[in-house]
Design a protein around this motif. Structure first.
Motif, PDB file in Angstrom:
ATOM      1  N   GLY A  93       0.821  -1.198   0.000  1.00 13.56           N
ATOM      2  CA  GLY A  93       0.000   0.000   0.000  1.00 13.56           C
ATOM      3  C   GLY A  93       0.857   1.251   0.000  1.00 13.56           C
ATOM      4  N   ALA A  94       0.391   2.304  -0.664  1.00 15.32           N
ATOM      5  CA  ALA A  94       1.083   3.590  -0.672  1.00 15.32           C
ATOM      6  C   ALA A  94       0.156   4.638  -0.069  1.00 15.32           C
ATOM      7  N   THR A  95       0.688   5.461   0.828  1.00 17.47           N
ATOM      8  CA  THR A  95      -0.146   6.459   1.492  1.00 17.47           C
ATOM      9  C   THR A  95       0.647   7.722   1.809  1.00 17.47           C
ATOM     10  N   THR A  96      -0.042   8.862   1.737  1.00 14.92           N
ATOM     11  CA  THR A  96       0.576  10.134   2.130  1.00 14.92           C
ATOM     12  C   THR A  96       0.263  10.466   3.587  1.00 14.92           C
ATOM     13  N   GLU A  97      -0.611   9.671   4.213  1.00 20.49           N
ATOM     14  CA  GLU A  97      -1.045   9.968   5.579  1.00 20.49           C
ATOM     15  C   GLU A  97      -0.411   9.011   6.577  1.00 20.49           C
ATOM     16  N   ASN A  98      -0.283   9.466   7.810  1.00 18.95           N
ATOM     17  CA  ASN A  98       0.319   8.665   8.872  1.00 18.95           C
ATOM     18  C   ASN A  98      -0.460   7.367   9.053  1.00 18.95           C
ATOM     19  N   PRO A  99       0.144   6.216   8.795  1.00 19.84           N
ATOM     20  CA  PRO A  99      -0.576   4.946   8.921  1.00 19.84           C
ATOM     21  C   PRO A  99      -1.132   4.713  10.318  1.00 19.84           C
ATOM     22  N   SER A 100      -0.461   5.250  11.343  1.00 23.61           N
ATOM     23  CA  SER A 100      -0.937   5.065  12.714  1.00 23.61           C
ATOM     24  C   SER A 100      -2.330   5.635  12.914  1.00 23.61           C
ATOM     25  N   PHE A 101      -2.634   6.703  12.158  1.00 26.64           N
ATOM     26  CA  PHE A 101      -3.937   7.354  12.305  1.00 26.64           C
ATOM     27  C   PHE A 101      -4.963   6.835  11.299  1.00 26.64           C
ATOM     28  N   GLU A 102      -4.511   6.466  10.104  1.00 26.49           N
ATOM     29  CA  GLU A 102      -5.440   6.210   9.006  1.00 26.49           C
ATOM     30  C   GLU A 102      -5.686   4.734   8.714  1.00 26.49           C
ATOM     31  N   LEU A 103      -4.836   3.846   9.226  1.00 28.58           N
ATOM     32  CA  LEU A 103      -5.004   2.418   8.929  1.00 28.58           C
ATOM     33  C   LEU A 103      -5.325   1.632  10.197  1.00 28.58           C
ATOM     34  N   ASN A 104      -6.113   0.581  10.041  1.00 24.60           N
ATOM     35  CA  ASN A 104      -6.479  -0.288  11.154  1.00 24.60           C
ATOM     36  C   ASN A 104      -5.238  -0.891  11.800  1.00 24.60           C
ATOM     37  N   SER A 105      -5.269  -1.024  13.113  1.00 23.43           N
ATOM     38  CA  SER A 105      -4.148  -1.653  13.813  1.00 23.43           C
ATOM     39  C   SER A 105      -3.983  -3.102  13.370  1.00 23.43           C
ATOM     40  N   ALA A 106      -5.108  -3.777  13.047  1.00 22.27           N
ATOM     41  CA  ALA A 106      -5.023  -5.167  12.583  1.00 22.27           C
ATOM     42  C   ALA A 106      -4.274  -5.258  11.262  1.00 22.27           C
ATOM     43  N   LEU A 107      -4.536  -4.295  10.363  1.00 22.93           N
ATOM     44  CA  LEU A 107      -3.835  -4.281   9.072  1.00 22.93           C
ATOM     45  C   LEU A 107      -2.365  -3.923   9.262  1.00 22.93           C
ATOM     46  N   LEU A 108      -2.097  -2.943  10.121  1.00 21.22           N
ATOM     47  CA  LEU A 108      -0.710  -2.525  10.366  1.00 21.22           C
ATOM     48  C   LEU A 108       0.119  -3.654  10.961  1.00 21.22           C
ATOM     49  N   SER A 109      -0.508  -4.467  11.816  1.00 20.99           N
ATOM     50  CA  SER A 109       0.232  -5.553  12.462  1.00 20.99           C
ATOM     51  C   SER A 109       0.672  -6.620  11.459  1.00 20.99           C
ATOM     52  N   ARG A 110       0.039  -6.641  10.279  1.00 17.81           N
ATOM     53  CA  ARG A 110       0.377  -7.626   9.257  1.00 17.81           C
ATOM     54  C   ARG A 110       1.273  -7.055   8.159  1.00 17.81           C
ATOM     55  N   CYS A 111       1.650  -5.776   8.295  1.00 16.01           N
ATOM     56  CA  CYS A 111       2.447  -5.112   7.257  1.00 16.01           C
ATOM     57  C   CYS A 111       3.675  -4.435   7.855  1.00 16.01           C
ATOM     58  N   LYS A 112       4.718  -4.350   7.057  1.00 18.03           N
ATOM     59  CA  LYS A 112       5.900  -3.575   7.440  1.00 18.03           C
ATOM     60  C   LYS A 112       5.704  -2.149   6.935  1.00 18.03           C
ATOM     61  N   VAL A 113       5.857  -1.159   7.817  1.00 17.56           N
ATOM     62  CA  VAL A 113       5.724   0.239   7.407  1.00 17.56           C
ATOM     63  C   VAL A 113       7.104   0.769   6.998  1.00 17.56           C
TER      64      VAL A 113
END
Length: 425
Positions: A133-153
């Motif tokens: 995924g590509a994003t201009t916004e802070n993933p901590s605020f805009e993405l689910n914690s469940a999704l973040l836990s499965r991805c490397k930022v």
């Protein structure tokens, strides 16, 4: 009948075809970086690329997928619907049965709401897809914690001037002609792009088409081309970053930095009243009674702005910023209140001592209400030294003024009363 024309934008023509051609991201793409030292199988991890517009997120994502053997699908969270995502998941399930990897590149992934983001989870979990995924916004605020836990930022940096200058040279080599600007204007051109390579190359495209007899100076370039609007979204990450920078500059007594962050916010279109609310908070949290006039200045800025409006009223905000930045600092009031609230929560509904309670009935008098109370004004010092905390509650000292500004005088008063209290006890 029709002549073929090449309408491909310069930014697409110049898009890197290998990681070696990506500039400004040495922290993740340098040969010594841990990111590139991952073995081939490690690239098959889902990841989120986070960075500002035009820094190369999508390009890096596409180049990384070349290192993963599989089929690539690209979708945009802005224009792609649920049906398109489901279609990719269906194909990915079929690919998995055949032992083929499926890489799903989702641009602007932060535009998906929380429920939409959840649809990726089972497919990432069971290895049906590799999500990039590509994003201009802070993933901590805009993405689910469940999704973040499965991805490397992976953080992709804003492009600096050096990186943008390299991109200018690549554009000149590609088109085999120099930009019609003077050497000193090249840096100006990079400043205008504000870290956005796409915006830079769009300007270059216009410059290459110019019918100009002599190279442009910096001032001619500025008057001819429109400068990129600074990145700022009043409801998202940059909004909070800049107000935090302003507040911490005020707290750190850096007047000039405070004015810079104020100007950044105002020129980007921030609501001045939002800034003033933060100034009021700063006045009570970081200055307090070290300079009681700080709060008055912040409130006066609010009143002046509402009276004058913009742009005249913004001068009152600047005055308040200068006053707060140069005022002596103390968070003694903030800490005193915080500690008193903690005790109030922890010790429950303790009764006040009886001697400071009003005896408004005969029954209350019989129970000892108001008994032994000393009226402070009737004493020689105007101070009785009596206990005002609950009985059997050890006396606390919440407010501890610093030896700066007006709090130095308050400290003398507190010490005077503490000495009297000891004598009278």
């Amino acid at each position: 009948m029709f002549k073929s024309s090449n309408t491909t934008p310069l930014a697409d023509k110049l898009r890197p075809t290998s990681l070696d051609e990506v500039y400004g991201q040495e922290h993740i793409l340098d040969s010594d970086s841990l990111f590139l030292k991952l073995d081939k199988n490690s690239y098959a991890l889902s990841m989120i690329l986070w960075g500002p517009p035009g820094c190369g997120k999508t390009t890096i994502a596409r180049l990384l997928t070349k290192k993963i053997e599989g089929i690539l699908y690209t979708l945009s969270a802005v224009i792609s619907g649920a049906a398109e995502f489901k279609d990719v998941f269906k194909k990915a399930s079929e690919n998995k049965k055949c032992g083929i990897n499926t890489i799903l590149l989702v641009d602007e992934i932060h535009h998906l709401n929380r429920s939409q983001q959840d649809i990726f989870l089972p497919y990432i979990e069971n290895g049906t897809i590799i999500l990039i995924g590509a994003t201009t916004e802070n993933p901590s605020f805009e993405l689910n914690s469940a999704l973040l836990s499965r991805c490397k930022v992976v953080v992709v940096n804003r492009l600096d001037t050096n990186a943008l200058l390299h991109i200018l040279k690549r554009a000149e080599r590609l088109l085999d002609k120099p930009l019609p600007i003077r050497e000193e204007a090249r840096t100006t051109l990079c400043d205008m792009a504000d870290g956005d390579a796409r915006f830079l190359l769009n300007i270059c495209e216009e410059l290459f088409d110019l019918k100009h007899t002599s190279p442009l100076t910096s001032s001619e370039l500025l008057s001819l081309m429109q400068k990129r609007t600074p990145i700022y979204d009043k409801g998202r990450d940059q909004h909070y970053n800049l107000i935090s920078a302003l507040h911490k500059s005020l707290r750190g007594s850096d007047c000039d930095a405070s004015l810079y962050w104020l100007a950044r916010m105002l020129t980007a279109g921030e609501n001045p009243l939002y800034i003033i609310r933060r100034l009021v908070r700063c006045a009570v949290e970081d200055i307090g009674l070290a300079d009681p006039a700080a709060l008055q200045q912040a409130l006066a800025a609010n009143q002046a702005y509402e009276l004058l409006g913009s742009p005249e009223g913004e001068l009152a905000i600047a005055q308040a910023v200068i006053y707060l930045a140069t005022a002596p600092k103390s968070n003694a009031v903030y800490k005193a209140y915080k500690n008193s609230v903690s005790d109030a929560k922890n010790y429950g509904s303790l009764m006040p001592p009886f001697h400071i309670l009003n005896a408004s009935s005969e029954l209350m008098k019989e129970q000892g209400y108001a008994e032994g109370y000393v009226y402070d004004h009737d004493t020689k010092e105007g101070f009785s030294g009596q206990n005002y905390f609950p009985d059997k509650f050890k006396r606390r000292i919440y407010y501890k003024p610093v030896e700066r500004g007006f709090e130095r005088e308050i400290n003398k008063r507190l010490q005077y009363w503490a000495t009297l209290r000891r004598k009278l006890s």
